[in-house]
Design an enzyme around this catalytic site. Structure first.
Site, PDB file in Angstrom:
ATOM      1  N   ASP A 184       0.833  -1.204   0.000  1.00 29.74           N
ATOM      2  CA  ASP A 184       0.000   0.000   0.000  1.00 29.74           C
ATOM      3  C   ASP A 184       0.871   1.260   0.000  1.00 29.74           C
ATOM      4  OD1 ASP A 184      -2.367   1.389  -0.072  1.00 29.74           O
ATOM      5  OD2 ASP A 184      -2.797   1.200   2.065  1.00 29.74           O
ATOM      6  N   ASN A 197     -11.055  -2.531  -5.645  1.00 29.33           N
ATOM      7  CA  ASN A 197     -10.253  -1.542  -6.374  1.00 29.33           C
ATOM      8  C   ASN A 197     -10.860  -1.149  -7.729  1.00 29.33           C
ATOM      9  OD1 ASN A 197      -7.113  -2.837  -5.066  1.00 29.33           O
ATOM     10  ND2 ASN A 197      -8.212  -0.987  -4.451  1.00 29.33           N
TER      11      ASN A 197
HETATM   12  C1  IPE Z   1      -5.609  -2.737  -0.291  1.00 33.74           C
HETATM   13  O1  IPE Z   1      -5.236  -1.421  -0.435  1.00 33.74           O
HETATM   14  C2  IPE Z   1      -5.565  -3.437  -1.610  1.00 33.74           C
HETATM   15  C3  IPE Z   1      -4.249  -3.628  -2.198  1.00 33.74           C
HETATM   16  C4  IPE Z   1      -3.109  -3.308  -1.661  1.00 33.74           C
HETATM   17  C5  IPE Z   1      -4.242  -4.249  -3.492  1.00 33.74           C
HETATM   18  P1  IPE Z   1      -6.313  -0.248  -0.616  1.00 33.74           P
HETATM   19  O2  IPE Z   1      -5.541   1.005  -0.748  1.00 33.74           O
HETATM   20  O3  IPE Z   1      -7.232  -0.593  -1.726  1.00 33.74           O
HETATM   21  O4  IPE Z   1      -7.128  -0.316   0.756  1.00 33.74           O
HETATM   22  P2  IPE Z   1      -7.965   0.792   1.493  1.00 33.74           P
HETATM   23  O5  IPE Z   1      -8.961   1.325   0.496  1.00 33.74           O
HETATM   24  O6  IPE Z   1      -7.015   1.845   1.928  1.00 33.74           O
HETATM   25  O7  IPE Z   1      -8.597   0.082   2.640  1.00 33.74           O
HETATM   26  C1  IPE Z   2      -1.545   0.197  -3.336  1.00 33.95           C
HETATM   27  O1  IPE Z   2      -1.327   1.566  -3.392  1.00 33.95           O
HETATM   28  C2  IPE Z   2      -1.789  -0.407  -4.690  1.00 33.95           C
HETATM   29  C3  IPE Z   2      -3.177  -0.808  -4.924  1.00 33.95           C
HETATM   30  C4  IPE Z   2      -4.149  -0.749  -4.045  1.00 33.95           C
HETATM   31  C5  IPE Z   2      -3.494  -1.328  -6.235  1.00 33.95           C
HETATM   32  P1  IPE Z   2      -2.527   2.601  -3.424  1.00 33.95           P
HETATM   33  O2  IPE Z   2      -2.854   2.887  -4.846  1.00 33.95           O
HETATM   34  O3  IPE Z   2      -3.655   2.137  -2.598  1.00 33.95           O
HETATM   35  O4  IPE Z   2      -1.833   3.872  -2.776  1.00 33.95           O
HETATM   36  P2  IPE Z   2      -2.468   4.885  -1.737  1.00 33.95           P
HETATM   37  O5  IPE Z   2      -3.018   4.077  -0.609  1.00 33.95           O
HETATM   38  O6  IPE Z   2      -3.532   5.623  -2.469  1.00 33.95           O
HETATM   39  O7  IPE Z   2      -1.330   5.746  -1.341  1.00 33.95           O
HETATM   40 MG    MG Z   3      -4.126   2.365  -0.655  1.00 31.60          MG
END
Ligand code: IPE
Ligand code: IPE
Ligand code: MG
Length: 262
Positions: free
Chosen positions: A33, A81
């Protein structure tokens, strides 16, 4: 002392000296993340963070394989997502194609086998093809399993498992009392990772301390490590430090510490 491991100026070699190579978690799961925040901090579009994150996947895979980890599960795309802007979703769906095109030869060199869990049939055809190719090309590798969770959601997984068991029951192939923990585990998407279906260690980067619908059944007794490092900045050194934190823990599984068990 515990704090030793957090000293900024400590070198890699000293860190690895603290690592107990006989107590490496067999299955490590990572919620990767912070890609978007990493990019925003640099005034770049969010996808720049995802692109950088791909290289980190490669480095952490190599590090894990080198340490003797049996299964590395990486949360790459959740069933939630899809809510993101189309451009970002399209980029995320193209990433596996790019990743496997670039890195399958290296995975094979490292004897790493690719596995993908999630609702693959809902992925774009090109992504499905890249996934199928990578699985096939690495099928003979006998080392670490690199398990991507792609279009994965734990609640959906549990529902699918329960539906499958209910169907068997309806056909008279299973009675309710035959539904045990093992039977349910075997109906999950992690069944083919046995005997390493459940993570020993779950790491989440970026400072968020939540599970976001990841492996709810399987993490019943996993150790959790939350680190503030954003995924694109996560280094093999951070990974080793997080394993060291795991090694400081006392896993009791509801019992007592070993020395109190006499
Ligand atoms: C969790 O991260 C999913 C992945 C890392 C693929 P998100 O960024 O989607 O989770 P939330 O929305 O912060 O809970
Ligand atoms: C994790 O990084 C990757 C996926 C969830 C696909 P994020 O895209 O959630 O990054 P933040 O949480 O917005 O920084
Ligand atoms: Mg995220």
């Amino acid at each position: 002392m515990f704090t030793r491991f957090f000293k900024e100026n400590e070198s890699n070699s000293e860190l690895t000296e603290e690592l107990d190579e006989k107590n490496i978690p067999q299955h490590i799961a990572i919620i990767m993340d912070g890609n978007g925040r990493w990019a925003q901090k640099k005034h770049l579009p969010r996808i720049a963070g995802h692109r950088q994150g791909m290289d980190v996947v490669r480095d952490i895979t190599k590090a894990a394989s080198g340490l003797g980890v049996k299964v590395l599960t990486l949360y790459a795309f959740s069933t939630e997502n899809w809510k993101r802007p189309t451009d970002e979703v399209d980029f995320l769906m193209a990433l596996p194609v790019r990743f496997f095109n670039n890195f399958v030869p290296e995975l094979i060199e490292n004897n790493v086998r690719v596995n993908v869990m999630g609702y693959k049939d809902q992925l774009p055809p090109k992504t499905q093809q890249a996934v199928a190719n990578a699985i096939e090309q690495t099928a003979k590798c006998t080392g670490m399993v690199l398990n991507f969770a792609l279009n994965y959601g734990s609640r959906a997984e549990i529902i699918t498992a329960v539906q499958n068991l209910a169907e068997k029951a309806q056909k008279g192939q299973l009675t309710p009392s035959e539904i045990t923990e093992d039977v349910l585990s075997n109906a999950m998407m992690t069944a083919n990772l046995a005997p390493y279906s459940d993570p020993d260690l779950l790491i989440r980067t970026s400072g968020e301390e939540r599970i976001s619908n990841f492996l709810l059944w399987q993490i019943a007794y996993s150790e959790f490590v939350f680190t503030d490092v954003l995924w694109p900045d996560y280094k093999p050194n951070d990974f080793v430090m997080d394993i060291v934190k795991y090694q400081q823990r006392n896993r009791r599984f509801g019992g007592l510490k070993e020395e109190n068990n006499k």
